[in-house]
Design a protein around this motif. Sequence first.
Motif, PDB file in Angstrom:
ATOM      1  N   GLN A  39      -1.917   6.984  19.495  1.00  0.00           N
ATOM      2  CA  GLN A  39      -0.648   7.306  18.842  1.00  0.00           C
ATOM      3  C   GLN A  39      -0.092   8.635  19.368  1.00  0.00           C
ATOM      4  N   ALA A  77       1.802   1.677  16.843  1.00  0.00           N
ATOM      5  CA  ALA A  77       2.849   2.685  16.672  1.00  0.00           C
ATOM      6  C   ALA A  77       3.883   2.594  17.788  1.00  0.00           C
ATOM      7  N   ARG A  80       6.458  -0.253  17.459  1.00  0.00           N
ATOM      8  CA  ARG A  80       7.519   0.025  16.492  1.00  0.00           C
ATOM      9  C   ARG A  80       8.674   0.804  17.110  1.00  0.00           C
ATOM     10  N   LEU A 124      -2.032   1.282  13.767  1.00  0.00           N
ATOM     11  CA  LEU A 124      -1.159   0.441  12.956  1.00  0.00           C
ATOM     12  C   LEU A 124      -1.226  -1.017  13.403  1.00  0.00           C
TER      13      LEU A 124
END
Length: 319
Positions: A39, A77, A80, A124
């Motif tokens: 991330q 992440a 997204r 995530l």
Amino acid sequence: MSDAHGIVTIDTGFQRPRFDAAYLIVENGRGAFIDCGTQHSIPAMLDALAAHGLQPGDVDWLILTHVHLDHAGGAGALMRRLPNARLAVHPRGAPHMIDPEKLVAGATAVYGEEEIARSYGEILPIDEARVRVVEDGDTIELAGRPLLCIDTPGHARHHLCVWDERSRSWFTGDTFGLSYREFDNDDGAPFVIPTTSPVQFEPEPLKQSIATLLARDPQAMYLTHFGRVDEVQRLAVDLVDQIDAMVALAVAADAREDRHAWLVTALTGLYISRAKAHGCPLSPDDVRALLGVDIELNAQGLEVWLARQNRASRPVQVR
């Protein structure tokens, strides 16, 4: 900076400079990432897009070589931030990207919550509708540029490599070992070691995967750790020789009470010796320091492999 084939090497910033790479392939105004770091790597990934005239919406694919967290921890992440991208991943890895709970739990058990947050950030989930499961031999199209994915077990059973015909190169994840730039000799020739990190190291499948990569006569390999390497045939011989040597050390260590410590020492000696023979400019202490984490993980992976071998050879009890 991209090379002549539109391939951009991105330093993800994981652990130290020039340790962990992701790649951006640019083709006709569209992009595909291969691996993505953690991330914490997302700013570097987005900066690479901007530097090459792309927006997040121009990315069609995020392709994962495998789901170890230094390669894939930031996938959820990053997805997204990429509204039009799909994730391409090995069938064994896809469930862990859709629901990373077990992946996170396993890593947390080893490293602890604090270290997971520090090194990897938040892991995530990815919407299943955006995930393409890539079978052995499947081709992904990037604006008309074919990227062939093949199953390459040995380092992990959820590992694939990606063949780019345009550059005649493989994106190898960890199948073609580790080649840190600090180990290049004075002529710029790369040094390589295998990675046998736990828990799915299998020496014979790994050697077969290396042979499969060589069968296409590649011009270069793009390693996650770290960057493009040439001299492919020489490096492949080095890798296979070392896999055999490492397995022999593991077998020699098996009956020892101090097995792990002995194996760490033996692997350290093996890599220092080979680095010296290669003309690596580093001192033995520097080699030991730069490879310390890899040596520990390789020792653990060899021990897990030994345990599987021992279980497989144990006589079946008849009652």
